[in-house]
Design an enzyme around this catalytic site. Structure first.
Site, PDB file in Angstrom:
ATOM      1  N   ASP A 247     -36.440  15.192  12.344  1.00  0.00           N
ATOM      2  CA  ASP A 247     -35.929  13.859  12.065  1.00  0.00           C
ATOM      3  C   ASP A 247     -36.789  12.874  12.851  1.00  0.00           C
ATOM      4  OD1 ASP A 247     -32.826  13.079  10.845  1.00  0.00           O
ATOM      5  OD2 ASP A 247     -33.986  11.490  11.820  1.00  0.00           O
TER       6      ASP A 247
ATOM      7  N   HIS B  65     -31.827  20.673  -5.193  1.00  0.00           N
ATOM      8  CA  HIS B  65     -30.679  19.784  -5.021  1.00  0.00           C
ATOM      9  C   HIS B  65     -29.433  20.557  -4.595  1.00  0.00           C
ATOM     10  CE1 HIS B  65     -27.662  16.783  -6.969  1.00  0.00           C
ATOM     11  NE2 HIS B  65     -27.845  16.524  -5.701  1.00  0.00           N
TER      12      HIS B  65
ATOM     13  N   ASN C 292     -22.775  18.727  -1.396  1.00  0.00           N
ATOM     14  CA  ASN C 292     -22.117  18.466  -0.126  1.00  0.00           C
ATOM     15  C   ASN C 292     -20.663  18.966  -0.155  1.00  0.00           C
ATOM     16  OD1 ASN C 292     -21.517  17.374   2.365  1.00  0.00           O
ATOM     17  ND2 ASN C 292     -21.319  15.280   1.623  1.00  0.00           N
TER      18      ASN C 292
ATOM     19  N   TYR D 248     -19.718  25.352 -10.279  1.00  0.00           N
ATOM     20  CA  TYR D 248     -20.176  25.542  -8.905  1.00  0.00           C
ATOM     21  C   TYR D 248     -20.627  24.245  -8.227  1.00  0.00           C
ATOM     22  CZ  TYR D 248     -20.149  30.673  -9.353  1.00  0.00           C
ATOM     23  OH  TYR D 248     -19.775  31.992  -9.493  1.00  0.00           O
TER      24      TYR D 248
HETATM   25  N1  LIG Z   1     -24.593  13.232   1.041  1.00  0.00           N
HETATM   26  C1  LIG Z   1     -24.471  13.828  -0.135  1.00  0.00           C
HETATM   27  O1  LIG Z   1     -23.371  14.048  -0.632  1.00  0.00           O
HETATM   28  C2  LIG Z   1     -25.696  14.303  -0.864  1.00  0.00           C
HETATM   29  C3  LIG Z   1     -25.588  15.301  -1.824  1.00  0.00           C
HETATM   30  C4  LIG Z   1     -26.739  15.774  -2.456  1.00  0.00           C
HETATM   31  C5  LIG Z   1     -27.965  15.219  -2.161  1.00  0.00           C
HETATM   32  N2  LIG Z   1     -28.031  14.214  -1.233  1.00  0.00           N
HETATM   33  C6  LIG Z   1     -29.354  13.651  -0.949  1.00  0.00           C
HETATM   34  O2  LIG Z   1     -29.806  14.171   0.288  1.00  0.00           O
HETATM   35  C7  LIG Z   1     -30.616  13.210   0.946  1.00  0.00           C
HETATM   36  C8  LIG Z   1     -30.085  12.966   2.344  1.00  0.00           C
HETATM   37  O3  LIG Z   1     -28.765  12.501   2.255  1.00  0.00           O
HETATM   38  P1  LIG Z   1     -27.779  12.500   3.501  1.00  0.00           P
HETATM   39  O4  LIG Z   1     -26.445  12.197   2.964  1.00  0.00           O
HETATM   40  O5  LIG Z   1     -27.987  13.729   4.291  1.00  0.00           O
HETATM   41  O6  LIG Z   1     -28.311  11.247   4.320  1.00  0.00           O
HETATM   42  P2  LIG Z   1     -28.147  10.873   5.849  1.00  0.00           P
HETATM   43  O7  LIG Z   1     -28.252   9.418   5.918  1.00  0.00           O
HETATM   44  O8  LIG Z   1     -26.949  11.552   6.418  1.00  0.00           O
HETATM   45  O9  LIG Z   1     -29.414  11.541   6.543  1.00  0.00           O
HETATM   46  C9  LIG Z   1     -30.708  11.106   6.375  1.00  0.00           C
HETATM   47  C10 LIG Z   1     -31.482  11.493   7.622  1.00  0.00           C
HETATM   48  O10 LIG Z   1     -32.873  11.299   7.372  1.00  0.00           O
HETATM   49  C11 LIG Z   1     -33.453  10.823   8.560  1.00  0.00           C
HETATM   50  N3  LIG Z   1     -34.734  10.238   8.199  1.00  0.00           N
HETATM   51  C12 LIG Z   1     -35.002   9.035   7.634  1.00  0.00           C
HETATM   52  N4  LIG Z   1     -36.332   8.895   7.472  1.00  0.00           N
HETATM   53  C13 LIG Z   1     -36.915  10.027   7.913  1.00  0.00           C
HETATM   54  C14 LIG Z   1     -38.261  10.481   8.012  1.00  0.00           C
HETATM   55  N5  LIG Z   1     -39.266   9.728   7.631  1.00  0.00           N
HETATM   56  N6  LIG Z   1     -38.479  11.714   8.510  1.00  0.00           N
HETATM   57  C15 LIG Z   1     -37.469  12.489   8.930  1.00  0.00           C
HETATM   58  N7  LIG Z   1     -36.167  12.087   8.873  1.00  0.00           N
HETATM   59  C16 LIG Z   1     -35.909  10.881   8.376  1.00  0.00           C
HETATM   60  C17 LIG Z   1     -32.435   9.872   9.123  1.00  0.00           C
HETATM   61  O11 LIG Z   1     -32.658   9.657  10.501  1.00  0.00           O
HETATM   62  C18 LIG Z   1     -31.139  10.626   8.835  1.00  0.00           C
HETATM   63  O12 LIG Z   1     -30.809  11.474   9.916  1.00  0.00           O
HETATM   64  C19 LIG Z   1     -30.621  11.998   0.042  1.00  0.00           C
HETATM   65  O13 LIG Z   1     -31.738  12.070  -0.794  1.00  0.00           O
HETATM   66  C20 LIG Z   1     -29.367  12.171  -0.777  1.00  0.00           C
HETATM   67  O14 LIG Z   1     -29.431  11.535  -2.036  1.00  0.00           O
HETATM   68  C21 LIG Z   1     -26.935  13.769  -0.569  1.00  0.00           C
END
Ligand SMILES: NC(=O)c1ccc[n+]([C@@H]2O[C@H](COP(=O)([O-])OP(=O)(O)OC[C@H]3O[C@@H](n4cnc5c(N)ncnc54)[C@H](O)[C@@H]3O)[C@@H](O)[C@H]2O)c1
Length: 719
Positions: free
Chosen positions: A344, A451, A454, A661
């Site tokens: 991160d 993908h 969550n 799923y």
């Molecule tokens: N939350 C969900 O339900 C869900 C489900 C499926 C997919 N996603 C996808 O997963 C991805 C992450 O979502 P999330 O909910 O975990 O977000 P989040 O905001 O919880 O986490 C994102 C993390 O990325 C870090 N980050 C930002 N820029 C960065 C970089 N350049 N290098 C390394 N780390 C960096 C941030 O510090 C943060 O910790 C997104 O693309 C989202 O669309 C989310």
């Protein structure tokens, strides 16, 4: 040699003692399929004619005893006319009864699984001895049916009614030691001593040191419970089972009622009752859906196994972004034996990610699923880092940073420079097309979507997305990695939202339109949960996903498919978003979230959200539940059909599994294609046509219309 068949044989192994050995010619396991039942019948007939016979030992030459009936035969069998299905059951039960009625004592020596029909088989011998790895259970209710080879009759008479109801209604299987405590096994001995121990026990029965006749008699007689005990047991079980299984899963409660009705009966009458109720369940839509899910799952496992043959080895992973998703992915990978670097740009995020992993592991520790050593091993397999050096030797990097196309594209491009040429880079984006993110990559063939859903540790699905230039080897490697992580991968082609989100958002658009037309979101949630069977209704789901996330993703989907998904004016999601009601994460969404006295999260319909919705919604209108279900589901169903027709998803089976799923589509409905087949495509087209004036999302495709007109189904004839 007394008998030699395709899958089993019987021979004398000592004076008067015969051994029946299951050893399927094809495949690695013994099953009670149609041909094995025929052999078993012949073998027992041959045994009946042995005047020198004094005892029978039953064993398996495979790693498992009998894994059950052959589920691939189920749908074909269940589709038979009632009388033919009844005849098949009667025949199978005649065979088991003949085994039970042999004039000599009988014993099963159980290694590995004895499930379903396998468990019913061992119940029809007098004695049962297992090795410590034996696993015994009756999983039928999980497939929407119940035991049909005498399981509901013999099990309560062997281990008691309360225990039998627990075994049958949960469908769980039990390790040998537990099974012995229940009284299902007479002894547990080390694997290498299994056969000798079984033979010794059989000798004791032959010499009447063990009273096998009275054990046998108990199985032929009514249950040993007086009226008061029986009333208490069955009423208590019925209450619990109804509360747990709910109205959509009739098998567990039917099994309890069958056992209750048969409590005062001898074997013949009890088996007749079992057969009658079994047939009712087997011919139900629920059984068809649940058996269909099992078969689809097997198909997906087969595809993943095939992919693993063409896959690169993935022994070291990295995750970019230690947020909700990145943290979850790193944890899942490490806990399945693939160490993961978690990178991160923010130290606090790394700490949060590690804390989450510790919390999940602590829970498992508390439940006794892992020990301290394993916990330490998993935690040390997650390596938090703020710099790129740590990922240099990774076989795969999964990107899970914020959902912003510019940031993602830049991060992915940067990563490509830091890793070796062989490293696969995958994005966990929820909506952004993979080919778009691949635009500036120098090795787009090594890039694809991965993908997750969550919470990662709980949701079984991983969509593996093929970009325009992704190589087959990359896809196969990511599929194999997902399977190694204990997930079910489904390969889909690229488009905004891929498969799951592409079909979820039309459902949300159906919801916001319904609210605009005067529906109450609480009522919509209630109907979609209680009647349709979703784990959460749409308002609640949006609150859990996050209204901000839903708002953003909705806009991406609308711009990806403007002809169907663009909207005029503001909708309920916009209004909530503008009022900063982001859902569960900030305590306010459609609902207001508080904690109850025990600290458990609690949701209440909030008058403030009704006030907000008034701005854009028409006067309240009381829709019927049929109208609500139709207006919510038609947009999703039509989009699912479009995805199949456009080749985004390859087969009805994969689509249905992705829905079950990934979204929790009600399993008892089997998925959208099973739902359509069950309803009848012509009926669905007629229904959707009534709503066609609501816009393009409600208009069925020409392909579906043609299939309906031709009287076809999506699954065709199965089994
Ligand atoms: N939350 C969900 O339900 C869900 C489900 C499926 C997919 N996603 C996808 O997963 C991805 C992450 O979502 P999330 O909910 O975990 O977000 P989040 O905001 O919880 O986490 C994102 C993390 O990325 C870090 N980050 C930002 N820029 C960065 C970089 N350049 N290098 C390394 N780390 C960096 C941030 O510090 C943060 O910790 C997104 O693309 C989202 O669309 C989310």
């Amino acid at each position: 040699m007394i008998y030699q068949g395709e899958n089993l044989s019987v021979r004398y192994i000592a004076d008067g003692i015969a051994e029946l050995t299951f050893d399927a010619k094809q495949g690695s396991v013994n099953k009670l399929d149609k041909s094995t039942l025929v052999s078993l019948d012949e073998a027992i007939t041959a045994l009946q004619q042995q005047s020198a016979l004094q005892g029978l030992l039953v064993s398996s030459a495979k790693d498992a005893f009998i894994v059950g009936a052959d589920i691939t035969e189920f749908l074909g069998l269940f589709a038979l006319p009632e009388q033919e299905l009844a005849a098949w059951l009667t025949k199978a039960n005649d065979i088991f009864n003949a085994l039970e009625d042999l004039a000599v004592p009988t014993i099963s020596a159980i290694n590995g699984y004895a499930l379903g029909g396998g468990c019913e088989f061992i119940l029809s011998t007098d004695l049962r001895v297992g090795e410590p790895g034996a696993r015994i259970g009756l999983p039928e209710t999980q497939l929407g049916i119940m035991p049909g080879f005498g399981g509901t009759v013999r099990l309560p008479r062997v281990i008691g009614a309360d225990n039998a109801m627990e075994w049958i209604t949960t469908g769980k299987n039990y390790k040998a030691a537990a099974a012995q405590k229940f009284g299902m096994l007479d002894a547990v001995v080390p694997a290498e001593k299994l056969r000798d121990a079984a033979l010794a026990m059989l000798q004791d029965a032959i010499s009447e040191k063990i009273d096998w006749q009275s054990r046998r008699q108990a199985k032929l007689s009514p249950l040993a419970l007086n009226q008061i005990e029986a009333t208490m047991s069955f009423n208590c079980a019925k209450g619990m089972v109804i509360a747990k299984a709910g109205p959509h899963y009739p098998a567990p409660i039917t099994a309890v009622k069958t056992m209750e009705k048969a409590a005062r009966c001898g074997r013949t009458e009890a088996l007749a009752l079992e057969g009658k109720y079994f047939i009712g369940l087997a011919q139900s839509e629920v059984a068809q859906a649940l058996v269909g899910i099992f078969l689809n799952d097997q198909q997906l496992k087969g595809l993943a196994k095939k992919a693993s043959k063409n896959a690169q080895n993935i022994n070291q992973a990295a995750v970019l972004g230690a947020g909700i998703m990145g943290g979850g992915i790193a944890y899942q990978s490490a806990s399945r034996g693939v160490p993961a670097v978690m990178k991160d740009i923010n130290q606090a995020a790394l700490e949060l990610g590690m804390n989450e992993a510790s919390k999940l592991l602590n829970k498992q520790l508390e439940r006794g699923r892992i020990d301290g050593l394993k916990m330490g091993k998993i935690l040390s397999a997650i390596n938090p880092s703020l710099n790129y050096e740590a990922i240099a030797n990774c076989d795969i990097v999964v990107e899970a940073v914020v959902e912003n196309p510019k940031i993602k594209a830049a991060v992915i491009q940067e990563v490509e420079q830091k890793v070796s040429e062989d490293t696969i880079v995958a994005s966990n984006t929820s909506t952004i097309p993979i080919s778009l993110l691949a635009k500036n990559l120098s090795r787009p063939e090594k890039f694809c979507g991965m993908h997750f859903f969550n919470p990662v540790h709980r949701m079984p699905l991983v969509e593996v997305i093929r970009g325009e230039k992704t190589s087959q080897e990359t896809i196969d490697s990511v599929v194999a990695y997902a399977a190694k992580m204990g997930k079910t991968p489904v390969v889909v082609n690229d488009c905004p939202g891929f498969f799951v989100n592409r079909v979820l958002f039309p459902y949300f658009f159906g919801f916001t339109r319904l609210l605009q037309d005067g529906a109450d979101f609480v009522k919509v949630d209630k109907i979609m949960e209680k009647q349709f069977g979703w784990p959460m209704g749409p308002a609640y789901l949006l609150d859990v996903v996050g209204i901000d996330t839903g708002h953003h993703a909705g806009a991406v989907m609308a711009s990806g498919f403007p002809e169907r998904m663009s909207k005029d004016g503001e909708d309920a999601i916009d209004v909530m978003y503008q009022a900063e009601r982001f859902g569960q994460k900030n305590g306010l969404g459609f609902y207001a979230y508080t904690k109850d006295r025990r600290g458990k999260p609690k949701k209440d319909a909030d008058p403030a959200s009704y006030d907000l919705l008034k701005q854009i919604c028409n006067e309240r209108y009381e829709y019927s539940s049929e109208q609500i279900i139709a207006r919510m589901m038609i947009p999703m169903i039509n989009e699912v059909v479009r995805c199949l027709e456009e080749g985004i998803i390859q087969s009805p089976a994969e689509a249905d599994m992705a829905l079950v799923y990934g979204l929790g589509f009600p399993p008892f409905r089997g998925g959208v294609f099973r739902y359509l087949d069950t309803m009848g495509l012509d009926k669905y087209v007629a229904l959707a046509d009534q709503y066609a004036d609501l816009g393009p999302l409600y208009q069925v495709t020409d392909g579906l219309r043609a299939k309906a007109a031709a009287g076809e189904t999506y699954y065709g004839k199965q089994g």
